[in-house]
Design an enzyme around this catalytic site. Structure first.
Site, PDB file in Angstrom:
ATOM      1  N   GLU A 291      94.064  23.354  81.536  1.00 28.22           N
ATOM      2  CA  GLU A 291      94.093  21.984  82.031  1.00 28.22           C
ATOM      3  C   GLU A 291      95.468  21.372  81.764  1.00 28.22           C
ATOM      4  O   GLU A 291      96.037  21.542  80.682  1.00 28.22           O
ATOM      5  CB  GLU A 291      93.017  21.185  81.297  1.00 28.22           C
TER       6      GLU A 291
ATOM      7  N   ASP B 157      98.661  26.573  63.167  1.00 27.28           N
ATOM      8  CA  ASP B 157     100.111  26.676  63.402  1.00 27.28           C
ATOM      9  C   ASP B 157     100.635  25.298  63.792  1.00 27.28           C
ATOM     10  O   ASP B 157     101.313  25.127  64.801  1.00 27.28           O
ATOM     11  CB  ASP B 157     100.394  27.696  64.507  1.00 27.28           C
TER      12      ASP B 157
END
Length: 286
Positions: free
Chosen positions: A95, A194
């Protein structure tokens, strides 16, 4: 200008996903992936490409991680739509998230939403699949304690890799014993994995949107350690986080312990420039 071979790949991906492609443009990527914006009658979509042989299963693992982060509905995450392969390229369709300026309370919202994300629990530390941290494999075998997971699934693989590359780290048993004592006995938390300042966007509502995760159910302080490693996060975020989901006493003293994992990753990817900082932390705890 997109190279002709990549343009052909993107058109074939658009056909597979039934996008009537009107335009394709390059977005900022990284060392591993090339990233493109596809535009068609159905809207805009982001496509990430990489070398299928060099990074097997990377996008399937990323899709699983994004779905896990989206599931609680506590922070914005782009929907992963499809993975596949065209010629030598793996791809992930996502998206597209339009952006806007940060709201005045952006960092407070970020801190509160991240705290609620970290409140998501699992029965053990780990994840349903192994994935990647940068270009390196990240192992997510299940463990029953925070210390075992962090030492066995995070530090030890990176230490072995570094030593195989010729970096002498001289990690002692005392180091592992001290780390085990330092790590809080908290339950597994759903973490991004991360979370540096390049792995979030500002969405169209001016709120945070997480991208490019290395998901696991892991010690939650790992995310905070990474956030503080390279900066770019306002202190208001950490203040609101701690108010929403209070951290164990002494968490600031443990920041470098969590940063060690990410510094080892950087040592193994980028080389000797990170060795002195890695050794400094190892010697501190060893």
């Amino acid at each position: 200008m997109i190279e002709s071979n990549l343009s052909n790949v993107l058109h074939r991906i658009a056909e597979e996903f039934e996008i009537e492609l009107s335009n394709a443009s390059t977005l900022t990527g990284g060392d591993i992936n090339e990233v493109f914006l596809l535009e068609g009658k159905a809207g805009k979509f982001v496509v990430k490409l990489n070398d299928a042989e060099q990074y097997p299963g990377m996008f399937e693992a990323e899709k699983s991680g994004l779905e896990e982060l989206r599931a609680p509905g506590v922070i914005d995450v782009p929907s992963p739509m499809k993975t596949g392969q065209v010629d030598s390229y793996s791809y992930l369709i996502l998206e597209h998230k339009p952006s806007a300026p940060k709201r005045p309370d952006f960092w407070e919202i970020f801190g509160e939403q991240l705290a609620h994300l970290h409140k998501q629990r699992a029965g053990s530390f780990g994840f349903e699949t192994n994935n990647y941290i940068g270009s390196l494999p990240q192992y997510n075998d299940h463990r029953d304690s925070a210390s075992r997971f962090y030492l066995e699934m995070r530090l030890e693989p990176q230490i072995r890799m570094a030593e195989e590359k010729g970096f002498q780290l001289n990690v002692s048993n005392t180091f592992y014993e001290n780390c085990q004592q330092m790590i809080p006995d908290e339950p597994p938390a759903l973490i991004h994995g991360d979370l540096w300042n390049g792995n979030f966007l500002v969405n169209s509502d001016g709120r945070p949107c997480l991208i490019d995760p290395a998901v696991a159910y892991a010690p939650r302080e790992m995310d905070l350690g990474m956030m503080k490693l390279f900066g770019g996060f306002h202190e208001d975020l950490f203040k609101i986080y701690d108010q929403t989901f209070p951290l164990e006493a002494g968490w600031k003293d443990r920041v470098d312990l969590w940063q060690l994992y990410y510094l080892l990753v950087h040592l193994n990817i980028f080389g000797a420039g990170y060795r002195s900082k890695v050794l400094s932390i190892i010697n501190k705890y060893g």
